[in-house]
Write a protein that holds these residues in place. Structure first.
Motif, PDB file in Angstrom:
ATOM      1  N   LEU A  78       8.424  -7.034   7.826  1.00 46.68           N
ATOM      2  CA  LEU A  78       8.427  -5.800   8.567  1.00 46.68           C
ATOM      3  C   LEU A  78       9.267  -4.746   7.850  1.00 46.68           C
ATOM      4  O   LEU A  78       8.902  -3.574   8.144  1.00 46.68           O
ATOM      5  CB  LEU A  78       8.638  -6.002   9.921  1.00 46.68           C
ATOM      6  N   ALA A  79      10.270  -5.137   7.237  1.00 38.43           N
ATOM      7  CA  ALA A  79      11.090  -4.303   6.582  1.00 38.43           C
ATOM      8  C   ALA A  79      10.379  -3.680   5.581  1.00 38.43           C
ATOM      9  O   ALA A  79      10.751  -2.443   5.224  1.00 38.43           O
ATOM     10  CB  ALA A  79      12.446  -4.879   6.105  1.00 38.43           C
ATOM     11  N   THR A  80       9.533  -4.554   4.794  1.00 43.09           N
ATOM     12  CA  THR A  80       8.859  -3.966   3.591  1.00 43.09           C
ATOM     13  C   THR A  80       7.800  -2.833   4.274  1.00 43.09           C
ATOM     14  O   THR A  80       7.568  -1.945   3.567  1.00 43.09           O
ATOM     15  CB  THR A  80       8.185  -4.973   2.864  1.00 43.09           C
ATOM     16  N   ARG A  87       7.885  -1.132   6.885  1.00 43.70           N
ATOM     17  CA  ARG A  87       8.561   0.102   7.323  1.00 43.70           C
ATOM     18  C   ARG A  87       9.014   0.858   6.241  1.00 43.70           C
ATOM     19  O   ARG A  87       8.773   2.042   6.135  1.00 43.70           O
ATOM     20  CB  ARG A  87      10.033  -0.410   8.097  1.00 43.70           C
ATOM     21  N   ALA A  88       9.486   0.311   5.024  1.00 46.11           N
ATOM     22  CA  ALA A  88       9.812   1.149   3.833  1.00 46.11           C
ATOM     23  C   ALA A  88       8.569   1.882   3.364  1.00 46.11           C
ATOM     24  O   ALA A  88       8.570   3.163   3.026  1.00 46.11           O
ATOM     25  CB  ALA A  88      10.570   0.118   2.690  1.00 46.11           C
ATOM     26  N   ARG A  89       7.589   1.032   3.318  1.00 48.16           N
ATOM     27  CA  ARG A  89       6.184   1.930   2.730  1.00 48.16           C
ATOM     28  C   ARG A  89       5.727   2.843   3.524  1.00 48.16           C
ATOM     29  O   ARG A  89       5.495   4.106   3.261  1.00 48.16           O
ATOM     30  CB  ARG A  89       5.234   0.609   2.596  1.00 48.16           C
ATOM     31  N   MET A  90       5.962   2.727   4.830  1.00 46.73           N
ATOM     32  CA  MET A  90       5.574   3.804   5.865  1.00 46.73           C
ATOM     33  C   MET A  90       6.546   4.954   5.670  1.00 46.73           C
ATOM     34  O   MET A  90       5.808   6.015   5.889  1.00 46.73           O
ATOM     35  CB  MET A  90       5.544   3.328   7.200  1.00 46.73           C
ATOM     36  N   GLU A  91       7.742   4.835   5.778  1.00 47.61           N
ATOM     37  CA  GLU A  91       8.679   5.882   5.573  1.00 47.61           C
ATOM     38  C   GLU A  91       8.326   6.816   4.073  1.00 47.61           C
ATOM     39  O   GLU A  91       8.350   7.731   4.162  1.00 47.61           O
ATOM     40  CB  GLU A  91       9.945   5.486   5.555  1.00 47.61           C
ATOM     41  N   GLN A  92       8.144   6.015   3.076  1.00 52.62           N
ATOM     42  CA  GLN A  92       7.743   6.590   1.866  1.00 52.62           C
ATOM     43  C   GLN A  92       6.650   7.368   1.900  1.00 52.62           C
ATOM     44  O   GLN A  92       6.366   8.329   1.276  1.00 52.62           O
ATOM     45  CB  GLN A  92       7.547   5.293   0.874  1.00 52.62           C
ATOM     46  N   ARG A  93       5.464   7.090   2.622  1.00 46.98           N
ATOM     47  CA  ARG A  93       4.115   7.399   2.865  1.00 46.98           C
ATOM     48  C   ARG A  93       4.004   8.704   3.736  1.00 46.98           C
ATOM     49  O   ARG A  93       3.168   9.409   3.624  1.00 46.98           O
ATOM     50  CB  ARG A  93       3.327   6.388   3.363  1.00 46.98           C
ATOM     51  N   LEU A  94       5.167   8.874   4.387  1.00 47.64           N
ATOM     52  CA  LEU A  94       5.375   9.753   5.752  1.00 47.64           C
ATOM     53  C   LEU A  94       4.912  11.389   5.052  1.00 47.64           C
ATOM     54  O   LEU A  94       4.425  12.227   5.512  1.00 47.64           O
ATOM     55  CB  LEU A  94       6.699   9.722   6.526  1.00 47.64           C
ATOM     56  N   PRO A  95       5.888  11.638   4.075  1.00 51.90           N
ATOM     57  CA  PRO A  95       5.690  13.190   3.586  1.00 51.90           C
ATOM     58  C   PRO A  95       3.905  13.310   3.251  1.00 51.90           C
ATOM     59  O   PRO A  95       3.470  14.376   3.480  1.00 51.90           O
ATOM     60  CB  PRO A  95       6.609  13.153   2.489  1.00 51.90           C
ATOM     61  N   GLU A 122      -4.097   2.809   3.920  1.00 51.18           N
ATOM     62  CA  GLU A 122      -2.975   1.917   3.693  1.00 51.18           C
ATOM     63  C   GLU A 122      -1.970   2.183   4.994  1.00 51.18           C
ATOM     64  O   GLU A 122      -1.217   1.191   5.260  1.00 51.18           O
ATOM     65  CB  GLU A 122      -2.049   2.612   2.477  1.00 51.18           C
ATOM     66  N   GLU A 123      -1.973   3.281   5.565  1.00 52.39           N
ATOM     67  CA  GLU A 123      -1.019   3.603   6.611  1.00 52.39           C
ATOM     68  C   GLU A 123      -1.637   2.632   7.875  1.00 52.39           C
ATOM     69  O   GLU A 123      -0.758   2.172   8.644  1.00 52.39           O
ATOM     70  CB  GLU A 123      -1.042   4.956   7.116  1.00 52.39           C
ATOM     71  N   ASN A 124      -2.962   2.651   8.018  1.00 48.47           N
ATOM     72  CA  ASN A 124      -3.385   1.802   9.393  1.00 48.47           C
ATOM     73  C   ASN A 124      -3.264   0.424   9.211  1.00 48.47           C
ATOM     74  O   ASN A 124      -3.170  -0.286  10.013  1.00 48.47           O
ATOM     75  CB  ASN A 124      -5.069   2.297   9.419  1.00 48.47           C
ATOM     76  N   THR A 125      -3.381   0.063   7.915  1.00 49.25           N
ATOM     77  CA  THR A 125      -3.054  -1.315   7.661  1.00 49.25           C
ATOM     78  C   THR A 125      -1.577  -1.848   7.951  1.00 49.25           C
ATOM     79  O   THR A 125      -1.518  -2.781   8.930  1.00 49.25           O
ATOM     80  CB  THR A 125      -3.177  -1.993   6.129  1.00 49.25           C
ATOM     81  N   ASP A 126      -0.580  -0.970   7.726  1.00 49.41           N
ATOM     82  CA  ASP A 126       0.662  -1.079   7.939  1.00 49.41           C
ATOM     83  C   ASP A 126       1.083  -0.786   9.424  1.00 49.41           C
ATOM     84  O   ASP A 126       1.590  -1.867  10.029  1.00 49.41           O
ATOM     85  CB  ASP A 126       1.739  -0.162   7.106  1.00 49.41           C
ATOM     86  N   ARG A 127       0.327   0.096   9.990  1.00 50.79           N
ATOM     87  CA  ARG A 127       0.541   0.290  11.581  1.00 50.79           C
ATOM     88  C   ARG A 127       0.112  -1.090  12.376  1.00 50.79           C
ATOM     89  O   ARG A 127       0.624  -1.370  13.315  1.00 50.79           O
ATOM     90  CB  ARG A 127      -0.239   1.336  12.027  1.00 50.79           C
ATOM     91  N   ASN A 128      -1.062  -1.533  11.996  1.00 45.48           N
ATOM     92  CA  ASN A 128      -1.624  -2.557  12.763  1.00 45.48           C
ATOM     93  C   ASN A 128      -0.551  -3.952  12.526  1.00 45.48           C
ATOM     94  O   ASN A 128      -0.466  -4.592  13.601  1.00 45.48           O
ATOM     95  CB  ASN A 128      -2.896  -3.021  11.843  1.00 45.48           C
ATOM     96  N   VAL A 129      -0.011  -3.992  11.341  1.00 43.75           N
ATOM     97  CA  VAL A 129       0.982  -5.255  11.390  1.00 43.75           C
ATOM     98  C   VAL A 129       2.141  -4.993  12.260  1.00 43.75           C
ATOM     99  O   VAL A 129       2.321  -5.962  13.058  1.00 43.75           O
ATOM    100  CB  VAL A 129       1.413  -5.215   9.912  1.00 43.75           C
ATOM    101  N   VAL A 130       2.455  -3.578  12.312  1.00 41.24           N
ATOM    102  CA  VAL A 130       3.661  -3.207  13.197  1.00 41.24           C
ATOM    103  C   VAL A 130       3.158  -3.573  14.849  1.00 41.24           C
ATOM    104  O   VAL A 130       3.895  -4.100  15.609  1.00 41.24           O
ATOM    105  CB  VAL A 130       4.196  -1.638  12.855  1.00 41.24           C
TER     106      VAL A 130
END
Length: 123
Positions: free
Chosen positions: A26-28, A30-38, A72-80
């Motif tokens: 989850l930390a990983t 979150r880091a990807r999501m934060e990096q992708r946000l801009p 990529e974002e949706n994959t991570d959001r689904n995990v969260v």
């Protein structure tokens, strides 16, 4: 040591290890999501991406890498969402719908949002 006691100790150790791995994962994420946000914010500002009523991104106009970024974002959001659902005894879809309302409330003016009815509008 009794075989049964060893088994339970091993099971307890594995449970702790699984929780630790999930926290690291989850930390990983979150880091990807934060990096992708801009990138996401820029694509939303261009109208290429919108926020749907399930808490996921949707491609509104296929510009640049909007498709891959949203995937990529949706994959991570689904995990969260799945992790939150597990912690709260809810479902990932309920978590996503609740998150969609938060995202809509905090979105910048001009961002495409999907109402609960399915209708798209600009904030």
């Amino acid at each position: 040591m009794n075989t049964m006691i060893r088994f339970f100790l091993l099971l307890a150790a594995l449970s702790v290890a699984v929780v630790s791995v999930q926290a690291q994962d989850l930390a990983t994420v979150r880091a990807r999501m934060e990096q992708r946000l801009p990138k996401i914010d820029a694509l939303k500002a261009q109208g290429a991406l919108g926020e749907n009523n399930r808490g996921l991104l949707e491609v509104r106009e296929n510009q640049g890498d909007a498709g891959s970024v949203s995937s990529e974002e949706n994959t991570d959001r689904n995990v969260v969402y799945a992790a939150i659902a597990k912690q709260t005894g809810s479902s990932p879809s309920a978590v996503g719908a609740a998150r969609a309302k938060q995202i809509a409330a905090n979105s910048a003016s001009g961002v495409w949002l999907q109402r609960e009815s399915g209708e798209w509008h600009k904030k």
